[in-house]
Design a protein around this motif. Structure first.
Motif, mmCIF file in Angstrom:
data_model
loop_
_atom_site.group_PDB
_atom_site.id
_atom_site.type_symbol
_atom_site.label_atom_id
_atom_site.label_comp_id
_atom_site.label_asym_id
_atom_site.label_seq_id
_atom_site.Cartn_x
_atom_site.Cartn_y
_atom_site.Cartn_z
ATOM 1 N N ASN A 39 0.824 -1.216 0.000
ATOM 2 C CA ASN A 39 0.000 0.000 0.000
ATOM 3 C C ASN A 39 0.850 1.254 0.000
ATOM 4 O OD1 ASN A 39 -2.395 -1.403 -0.060
ATOM 5 N ND2 ASN A 39 -2.729 -1.323 2.157
ATOM 6 N N ASP A 40 1.922 1.259 0.828
ATOM 7 C CA ASP A 40 2.798 2.430 0.882
ATOM 8 C C ASP A 40 3.536 2.621 -0.439
ATOM 9 O OD1 ASP A 40 2.004 2.952 3.449
ATOM 10 O OD2 ASP A 40 3.765 2.046 4.405
ATOM 11 N N ALA A 41 3.967 1.510 -1.031
ATOM 12 C CA ALA A 41 4.696 1.597 -2.305
ATOM 13 C C ALA A 41 3.792 2.145 -3.402
ATOM 14 C CB ALA A 41 5.219 0.219 -2.694
ATOM 15 N N LEU A 42 2.553 1.667 -3.448
ATOM 16 C CA LEU A 42 1.627 2.143 -4.473
ATOM 17 C C LEU A 42 1.232 3.595 -4.243
ATOM 18 C CD1 LEU A 42 -0.656 -1.016 -4.872
ATOM 19 C CD2 LEU A 42 1.070 -0.172 -6.468
ATOM 20 N N ALA A 43 1.119 3.994 -2.973
ATOM 21 C CA ALA A 43 0.807 5.392 -2.667
ATOM 22 C C ALA A 43 1.926 6.303 -3.148
ATOM 23 C CB ALA A 43 0.590 5.558 -1.168
ATOM 24 N N LEU A 44 3.172 5.865 -2.961
ATOM 25 C CA LEU A 44 4.323 6.640 -3.417
ATOM 26 C C LEU A 44 4.347 6.711 -4.940
ATOM 27 C CD1 LEU A 44 6.906 8.182 -2.798
ATOM 28 C CD2 LEU A 44 8.108 5.986 -2.613
ATOM 29 N N LEU A 45 4.074 5.593 -5.585
ATOM 30 C CA LEU A 45 4.061 5.572 -7.050
ATOM 31 C C LEU A 45 2.960 6.477 -7.603
ATOM 32 C CD1 LEU A 45 4.709 1.798 -7.834
ATOM 33 C CD2 LEU A 45 6.191 3.726 -8.402
ATOM 34 N N GLN A 46 1.854 6.541 -6.895
ATOM 35 C CA GLN A 46 0.764 7.396 -7.352
ATOM 36 C C GLN A 46 1.165 8.868 -7.295
ATOM 37 O OE1 GLN A 46 -2.999 6.486 -5.458
ATOM 38 N NE2 GLN A 46 -4.045 6.763 -7.403
ATOM 39 N N LYS A 47 1.938 9.230 -6.275
ATOM 40 C CA LYS A 47 2.440 10.609 -6.185
ATOM 41 C C LYS A 47 3.367 10.927 -7.350
ATOM 42 C CE LYS A 47 2.189 11.015 -1.122
ATOM 43 N NZ LYS A 47 2.992 11.170 0.122
ATOM 44 N N VAL A 48 4.241 9.980 -7.684
ATOM 45 C CA VAL A 48 5.158 10.181 -8.817
ATOM 46 C C VAL A 48 4.354 10.310 -10.116
ATOM 47 C CG1 VAL A 48 7.094 9.229 -10.116
ATOM 48 C CG2 VAL A 48 6.973 8.880 -7.642
ATOM 49 N N LEU A 49 3.326 9.479 -10.246
ATOM 50 C CA LEU A 49 2.485 9.513 -11.443
ATOM 51 C C LEU A 49 1.791 10.852 -11.604
ATOM 52 C CD1 LEU A 49 1.170 7.845 -13.788
ATOM 53 C CD2 LEU A 49 -0.621 7.216 -12.165
ATOM 54 N N GLN A 50 1.325 11.420 -10.493
ATOM 55 C CA GLN A 50 0.576 12.674 -10.545
ATOM 56 C C GLN A 50 1.478 13.883 -10.783
ATOM 57 O OE1 GLN A 50 -1.428 12.437 -6.778
ATOM 58 N NE2 GLN A 50 -3.093 11.149 -7.551
ATOM 59 N N GLU A 51 2.695 13.845 -10.228
ATOM 60 C CA GLU A 51 3.610 14.982 -10.383
ATOM 61 C C GLU A 51 5.021 14.498 -10.700
ATOM 62 O OE1 GLU A 51 2.990 18.581 -7.772
ATOM 63 O OE2 GLU A 51 2.185 17.012 -6.459
ATOM 64 N N PRO A 52 5.242 13.939 -11.879
ATOM 65 C CA PRO A 52 6.571 13.410 -12.207
ATOM 66 C C PRO A 52 7.688 14.448 -12.142
ATOM 67 C CG PRO A 52 5.153 13.486 -14.151
ATOM 68 C CD PRO A 52 4.287 13.748 -12.984
ATOM 69 N N GLU A 53 7.367 15.705 -12.482
ATOM 70 C CA GLU A 53 8.402 16.762 -12.449
ATOM 71 C C GLU A 53 8.966 16.940 -11.050
ATOM 72 O OE1 GLU A 53 9.987 18.431 -14.577
ATOM 73 O OE2 GLU A 53 8.885 18.197 -16.452
ATOM 74 N N ALA A 54 8.149 16.730 -10.021
ATOM 75 C CA ALA A 54 8.599 16.928 -8.642
ATOM 76 C C ALA A 54 9.613 15.869 -8.205
ATOM 77 C CB ALA A 54 7.398 16.902 -7.701
ATOM 78 N N TYR A 55 9.670 14.767 -8.931
ATOM 79 C CA TYR A 55 10.572 13.668 -8.548
ATOM 80 C C TYR A 55 11.702 13.455 -9.553
ATOM 81 C CZ TYR A 55 6.964 12.475 -5.153
ATOM 82 O OH TYR A 55 6.086 12.506 -4.105
ATOM 83 N N ARG A 56 11.823 14.388 -10.477
ATOM 84 C CA ARG A 56 12.793 14.222 -11.568
ATOM 85 C C ARG A 56 14.226 14.097 -11.052
ATOM 86 N NH1 ARG A 56 11.922 17.435 -17.159
ATOM 87 N NH2 ARG A 56 13.173 16.071 -18.482
ATOM 88 N N GLU A 57 14.559 14.797 -9.978
ATOM 89 C CA GLU A 57 15.934 14.784 -9.467
ATOM 90 C C GLU A 57 16.156 13.726 -8.397
ATOM 91 O OE1 GLU A 57 18.114 16.624 -11.008
ATOM 92 O OE2 GLU A 57 16.466 17.437 -12.233
ATOM 93 N N ASP A 58 15.130 12.987 -8.033
ATOM 94 C CA ASP A 58 15.275 11.951 -7.011
ATOM 95 C C ASP A 58 16.184 10.837 -7.523
ATOM 96 O OD1 ASP A 58 14.337 9.255 -5.692
ATOM 97 O OD2 ASP A 58 13.634 10.837 -4.353
ATOM 98 N N GLU A 59 17.070 10.352 -6.650
ATOM 99 C CA GLU A 59 18.082 9.359 -7.056
ATOM 100 C C GLU A 59 17.449 8.107 -7.657
ATOM 101 O OE1 GLU A 59 21.721 6.690 -5.100
ATOM 102 O OE2 GLU A 59 20.523 8.056 -3.845
#
Length: 469
Positions: A39-59
């Motif tokens: 559930n936590d993994a999918l919640a995190l993936l959903q955040k990336v899906l909604q705002e990919p630009e916000a995670y562009r620099e994440d390792e």
């Protein structure tokens, strides 16, 4: 602690596109977030899906974000505003269905559309949605249960026999029908539809032939049914020259079983790969009609429609013979399909996902619920509706909400009040889960004329309903 294990289906369920980003996301999560719960993994993936630009620099998550950003740049743009379309019974159609139809009307291939009064939210195109497009076919605009249809047989047996010999009609209904996901009829039957050349011409269909043969003459779950009832013919000028009056009828509702579901799933996946669309409309991905994939789907879809019809005919032949009846008249129509039609002087592909063909003079059956009457109708050929009408009363609450809202006692009481015997069925199909069919019919008087009514009396559905007394 168990290590994280994700499937492509999990990601698709939260909106990830059918593309290489799924395998990238699964790899990243299972390597670097392996101690997260699913559930936590999918919640995190959903955040990336909604705002990919916000995670562009994440390792780590940046690898997923980059893929999403690249794929978004390849997406086919929608038109800025939806094309105009007619809505019938708008006051009792949920906002989700309206929103879905608005998106459908923004597709660059869209030419026209309409929304029927039984409409409610579905996947991609709303149930009750009619969509006409140019030189394309949308697998999910047709739906999963390709060729799902109604079939009504009107018999020569005196109407009083249904009550007098109710035990016989009930016994033969149980013996002559099989319901449920994966249900098979034994021994297998012969039917010319199984000899269709498409079964040998298309690879997918070759593998589905045995499934189709095993499931021929069976019915699915959900709202599929076979039922005995009373038919009131009210139009003296009917197509069969039957005197107005009351008859015994057999009405069935089901589709193309596993064959249709597999065709829908396969070609929807192909369409989504060929036609990348924004997330909100991914289920409306299309195949160009003159492409190889489009021609394959068209052939497979028509086969599924023929197969659905054959299932009904086998059921009706078996049951009518079992009660010693002769066929006086038959009405049949399907409602999850696409047709090549001319509208406004232009040939278009018209998708009716949960909508009944209602061209001028075309007959159809619009059912109510297990206690409400169905209507035998004749289409009026209304241009604004693209020659369409509703395919039923339409749900007003989800299956889960219906199960929580009604009790078995309430359902049994309602059945007794209407003198209906239910075999199988469930609270998710309780009459209260549906809109009022009389209200729905009033909203489409411009679309159809009523020829007669069907009143259900002995109803057979998939198991899971209230116990019999």
């Amino acid at each position: 602690m168990a290590k994280l294990k994700l499937r492509g289906k999990d990601l698709r369920n939260i909106g990830f596109p059918e593309s290489p980003v799924i395998s990238v996301a699964i790899t990243v999560m299972e390597q670097h977030y392996k101690h997260h719960s699913q559930n936590d993994a999918l919640a995190l993936l959903q955040k990336v899906l909604q705002e990919p630009e916000a995670y562009r620099e994440d390792e780590h998550l940046g690898k997923i974000a980059e893929k999403l950003i690249v794929e978004e740049s390849k997406e086919i743009a929608l038109n800025e505003a939806p094309a105009d379309y007619a809505v019938y019974g708008k006051e009792f159609i949920d906002e989700g269905a309206i929103s879905q139809m608005n998106y459908a009307m923004r597709l660059p291939v869209t030419a026209a559309g309409a929304l029927m009064p039984d409409a409610h939210q579905g996947y991609g195109l709303p149930i009750g949605g009619v969509l006409a497009v140019r030189n394309a076919v949308i697998p999910y605009g047709v739906g999963v249960d390709i060729g799902c249809r109604m079939c009504l047989s009107i018999l020569d047996i005196p109407q009083e026999q249904l009550e007098k010999n109710a035990s016989v009609f009930k016994r033969e209904l149980i013996a002559g029908t099989v319901f449920g996901a994966g249900a098979e009829w034994k021994p297998r039957l012969e039917d010319e539809v199984l000899e269709h050349p498409a079964f040998s011409e298309i690879g997918l269909l070759k593998h589905l032939h045995q499934k189709a043969a095993a499931q021929l003459s069976t019915s699915g779950s959900g709202n599929h049914f076979v039922e005995w009832g009373l038919v009131d013919i009210t139009d003296a000028d009917n197509e069969w020259a039957l005197p107005p009056g009351r008859y015994i009828g057999l009405l069935s509702h089901s589709g193309s079983r596993g064959l249709g579901a597999q065709i829908a799933g396969h070609y929807t996946k192909v369409a989504r790969e060929i036609t990348p669309l924004p997330r909100e409309v991914q289920h409306l991905a299309w195949l160009e009609l003159d492409s190889e994939a489009g021609q394959e789907y068209w052939l497979a879809m028509n086969l599924a429609g023929d197969y659905a019809s054959a299932c009904h005919h086998q059921i009706h032949k078996r049951l009518v013979r079992a009660v010693g009846g002769q066929l006086l008249a038959r009405v049949e129509n399907h409602h999850n399909f696409a047709w090549k039609e001319t509208h406004g002087g232009e040939e278009l592909v018209v998708h009716r996902k949960g909508a009944t063909p209602a061209g001028k003079g075309v007959l159809g059956v619009i059912p109510g619920s297990m206690t409400a009457p169905g209507f035998i109708v004749r289409g009026r050929g209304e241009a604004a509706s693209l020659d369409s009408a509703s395919h039923g009363a339409g749900r007003q609450m989800s299956r889960s909400k219906a199960t929580q809202s009604f009790t078995g006692h309430e359902l049994n009481k309602l059945l007794q009040e209407h003198k209906v015997k239910l075999i199988g069925g469930g609270l998710d199909e309780a009459p209260g889960a549906y809109k009022d069919i009389e209200t729905v019919m009033k909203a489409q008087t411009a679309l159809v004329d009523v020829v007669g009514k069907f009143h259900p009396k002995i109803v057979r559905m998939a198991e899971g309903g209230p116990r019999e007394d």
